[in-house]
Scaffold this active site. Structure first.
Site, PDB file in Angstrom:
ATOM      1  CB  ALA A   9      -0.908  -0.014   1.221  1.00  0.00           C
ATOM      2  N   GLY A  11       2.355   2.681  -2.796  1.00  0.00           N
ATOM      3  CA  GLY A  11       2.436   3.379  -4.090  1.00  0.00           C
ATOM      4  C   GLY A  11       1.897   4.798  -4.015  1.00  0.00           C
ATOM      5  NE  ARG A  15      -1.826   3.951 -12.501  1.00  0.00           N
ATOM      6  CZ  ARG A  15      -1.617   2.632 -12.597  1.00  0.00           C
ATOM      7  NH1 ARG A  15      -2.015   1.978 -13.666  1.00  0.00           N
ATOM      8  NH2 ARG A  15      -0.999   1.987 -11.619  1.00  0.00           N
ATOM      9  CE  LYS A  22      -3.696   2.424  -6.126  1.00  0.00           C
ATOM     10  NZ  LYS A  22      -3.393   1.874  -7.480  1.00  0.00           N
ATOM     11  CG  ASP A 102      -4.569  -1.451  -6.277  1.00  0.00           C
ATOM     12  OD1 ASP A 102      -4.404  -2.652  -6.020  1.00  0.00           O
ATOM     13  OD2 ASP A 102      -4.057  -0.897  -7.281  1.00  0.00           O
ATOM     14  CE1 TYR A 357     -25.394  24.694  19.621  1.00  0.00           C
ATOM     15  CE2 TYR A 357     -26.193  25.666  17.576  1.00  0.00           C
ATOM     16  CZ  TYR A 357     -25.161  25.442  18.471  1.00  0.00           C
ATOM     17  OH  TYR A 357     -23.917  25.941  18.203  1.00  0.00           O
ATOM     18  CB  SER A 375     -50.018  20.573  13.967  1.00  0.00           C
ATOM     19  OG  SER A 375     -50.529  19.307  13.645  1.00  0.00           O
TER      20      SER A 375
HETATM   21  C1  UD1 Z   1       0.493  -4.265 -10.838  1.00  0.00           C
HETATM   22  C2  UD1 Z   1       1.354  -5.312 -11.548  1.00  0.00           C
HETATM   23  C3  UD1 Z   1       0.651  -5.691 -12.849  1.00  0.00           C
HETATM   24  C4  UD1 Z   1      -0.733  -6.239 -12.540  1.00  0.00           C
HETATM   25  C5  UD1 Z   1      -1.555  -5.221 -11.703  1.00  0.00           C
HETATM   26  C6  UD1 Z   1      -2.812  -5.890 -11.182  1.00  0.00           C
HETATM   27  C7  UD1 Z   1       3.711  -4.873 -11.000  1.00  0.00           C
HETATM   28  C8  UD1 Z   1       4.998  -4.347 -11.500  1.00  0.00           C
HETATM   29  N1  UD1 Z   1       2.654  -4.769 -11.819  1.00  0.00           N
HETATM   30  O1  UD1 Z   1       0.405  -3.131 -11.665  1.00  0.00           O
HETATM   31  O2  UD1 Z   1       1.420  -6.695 -13.526  1.00  0.00           O
HETATM   32  O3  UD1 Z   1      -1.391  -6.525 -13.735  1.00  0.00           O
HETATM   33  O4  UD1 Z   1      -0.802  -4.804 -10.551  1.00  0.00           O
HETATM   34  O5  UD1 Z   1      -3.652  -4.967 -10.522  1.00  0.00           O
HETATM   35  O6  UD1 Z   1       3.641  -5.371  -9.925  1.00  0.00           O
HETATM   36  N2  UD1 Z   1       2.968  -0.378  -4.408  1.00  0.00           N
HETATM   37  C9  UD1 Z   1       3.847  -0.289  -3.357  1.00  0.00           C
HETATM   38  N3  UD1 Z   1       5.087   0.240  -3.585  1.00  0.00           N
HETATM   39  C10 UD1 Z   1       5.467   0.695  -4.790  1.00  0.00           C
HETATM   40  C11 UD1 Z   1       4.560   0.577  -5.872  1.00  0.00           C
HETATM   41  C12 UD1 Z   1       3.314   0.038  -5.650  1.00  0.00           C
HETATM   42  O7  UD1 Z   1       3.551  -0.685  -2.233  1.00  0.00           O
HETATM   43  O8  UD1 Z   1       6.599   1.163  -4.897  1.00  0.00           O
HETATM   44  C13 UD1 Z   1       1.619  -0.910  -4.145  1.00  0.00           C
HETATM   45  C14 UD1 Z   1       0.508   0.089  -4.502  1.00  0.00           C
HETATM   46  O9  UD1 Z   1       0.165   0.891  -3.386  1.00  0.00           O
HETATM   47  C15 UD1 Z   1      -0.612  -0.836  -4.934  1.00  0.00           C
HETATM   48  C16 UD1 Z   1       0.091  -2.100  -5.416  1.00  0.00           C
HETATM   49  O10 UD1 Z   1       1.433  -2.045  -4.949  1.00  0.00           O
HETATM   50  O11 UD1 Z   1      -1.466  -1.142  -3.837  1.00  0.00           O
HETATM   51  C17 UD1 Z   1       0.097  -2.223  -6.918  1.00  0.00           C
HETATM   52  O12 UD1 Z   1       0.671  -1.051  -7.473  1.00  0.00           O
HETATM   53  P1  UD1 Z   1       0.070  -0.350  -8.750  1.00  0.00           P
HETATM   54  O13 UD1 Z   1       0.850   0.867  -9.030  1.00  0.00           O
HETATM   55  O14 UD1 Z   1      -1.391  -0.261  -8.642  1.00  0.00           O
HETATM   56  O15 UD1 Z   1       0.489  -1.464  -9.848  1.00  0.00           O
HETATM   57  P2  UD1 Z   1      -0.205  -1.701 -11.220  1.00  0.00           P
HETATM   58  O16 UD1 Z   1       0.306  -0.716 -12.197  1.00  0.00           O
HETATM   59  O17 UD1 Z   1      -1.661  -1.786 -11.034  1.00  0.00           O
HETATM   60 MG    MG Z   2      -3.004  -1.385  -9.437  1.00  0.00          MG
END
Ligand code: UD1
Ligand code: MG
Length: 429
Positions: A9, A11, A15, A22, A102, A357, A375
């Protein structure tokens, strides 16, 4: 199989185009991360959560719900990406299930399915018509998974592949210990990808999963789709338990709401966090928030605000109730009842207002049994109206009323005959 679980969690969630992390975006009243942690804790006592972006805020929110979680701060500077996320996790058990924060629709039963296989990696895949954004799963002729290529790194040919990585993996802990440090960031995003572990494994098993359940929320549009799917799931469960719903697609129910017995929900009903509905009929477009409704009918278009207990009561249209207990009461139309306690056999006339109040504090109104409130009455709190009282229509009550009395403070009605014609002049007929 005893499992450790890691939930990524950390990331940035770019987007989502939001200042809010997120995983703190809500679905059916609760953060996405809440949903997945709750399910993970059903099957594991060793749950790790990896944070980085606004870590203290995310941790503080989750601490309100959960205890016993292991939080890790990702070294995002040096090891960005999903492969960097799990670097410092130290699983207690021989297997680590890796989930993403996510994925709010994943339930413990879906997580458990990964444990039926024995391999270095059990990964998950589904086929979709529009694989946009997902990593593509590259298989050999015998359908063995060879590698996963992220969209940003994929060639034109690879982009056409419709088998995608669902993003949940079960790893042997020993495999991870040996191979995590071998990952590199030689890719378009200069990130360490968890998916690059696949070519390093002796044996990879692919679990075919359902696209909707495993959807990853990356944008606010995805968030709305996930919420609709969760709503369908919540409502379907209640209908299967005997709750009747009119036009269920227009009804919104938050994830912890309880509905029991033969309750009816009409179209447009909203049931918010912490509510319990027992054998009751909630009519069209009413809202109930953090309240208990038992053997009652509410609405249409009524609003029951937090901390109400409403039992054997009829609440009609345009009635707002807040922090009140009503037992055996009728409040048929257009009233505000706040900080009140109202007892059996009492009738609240149309347009009754508890003036609770004074601009500084909130005050209680206590109304006993068999009271008839006429009423357009104002009840200026703090106030006690004892049993068997009649309050005449249009009265402003500012003092406690003893048992058995009538309260009336009307100005005498004056009738001036012919005044209309004097004022406007006599019209010719
Ligand atoms: C990722 C997968 C993709 C898959 C998709 C499915 C990788 C490289 N890609 O892509 O192949 O199809 O999920 O939903 O794994 N997160 C971290 N640290 C980071 C980056 C991300 O903890 O440095 C966490 C995010 O918070 C998120 C999860 O990892 O909860 C997935 O990251 P996200 O950026 O959503 O990856 P996708 O591009 O969806
Ligand atoms: Mg994702």
């Amino acid at each position: 199989m005893k499992l450790s679980i890691a939930i990524m969690a950390a990331g940035l969630g770019t987007r989502m185009k939001s200042n809010k992390p997120k995983v703190l975006h809500e679905i059916s009243g609760f953060e996405m991360l809440y949903h997945i942690i709750k399910e993970a804790q059903k099957i594991s006592d060793d749950v790790h959560v990896i944070l980085y972006h606004q870590a203290s805020l995310v941790q503080e929110k989750m601490n309100r719900y959960f205890s016993g979680l292991h939080y890790h701060l990702q070294d995002h500077q040096n090891f960005p990406g999903t492969g960097g996320a799990i670097r410092n996790v130290t699983p207690k058990y021989e297997h680590l299930l890796v989930l993403s924060g996510d994925m709010p629709l994943l339930e413990s039963a879906h997580m458990q399915n990964f444990t039926h296989f024995n391999a270095d990696i059990v990964m998950s895949t589904f086929t979709c018509k529009e694989p946009l954004g997902y990593g593509r799963v590259i298989m050999d002729e015998a359908c063995n998974v060879q590698r996963i290529v992220e969209e940003k790194d994929a060639s034109v040919e690879e982009k056409k592949v419709t088998s995608v990585n669902a993003g949940v993996y079960l790893f042997k802990t020993s495999f991870l210990n040996e191979n995590l440090s071998k990952l590199t960031n030689h890719n378009a995003q200069k990130e360490y990808y968890i998916t690059d572990l696949i070519p390093l494994a002796k044996e990879v098993k692919a679990l075919f999963v359902d696209e909707e359940t495993f959807m990853g929320v990356n944008s606010k549009h995805h968030l709305s789709i996930a919420e609709e799917l969760m709503q369908e799931r919540i409502k379907r469960r209640f209908m299967e338990q005997g709750v009747l719903m009119r036009l269920p697609s227009t009804i919104y129910i938050e994830a912890d709401v309880e509905i029991v017995g033969e309750s009816i929900l009409e179209n447009g009903v909203t049931l918010l966090k912490g509510s319990r509905i027992e054998n009751s009929h909630i009519k069209a477009h009413s809202i109930v928030e953090k309240s208990v409704i038992k053997d009652s009918d509410i609405g249409p278009m009524a609003r029951i605000r937090p901390e109400c207990l409403i039992e054997k009561t009829h609440i009609g249209n345009f009635v707002e109730v807040k922090k009140s207990t009503l037992k055996g009461v009728k409040a048929g139309h257009l009233s505000y009842l706040g900080d009140a306690s109202i007892d059996e056999g009492t009738n609240i006339g149309c347009g009754t207002i508890t003036c609770n109040y004074d601009g500084k504090g909130k005050y209680q109104t206590i109304i006993g049994k068999n009271v008839f409130v006429g009423s357009d009455t104002q009840l200026v709190a703090p106030l006690i109206i004892n049993d068997d009282v009649i309050i005449a229509s249009g009265t402003t009550v500012t003092k406690d009323i003893p048992k058995g009395s009538l309260a009336i403070n009307r100005a005498p009605l004056k009738i001036v005959e012919g005044f209309f014609y004097k004022f406007f002049g006599k019209k010719d007929v």
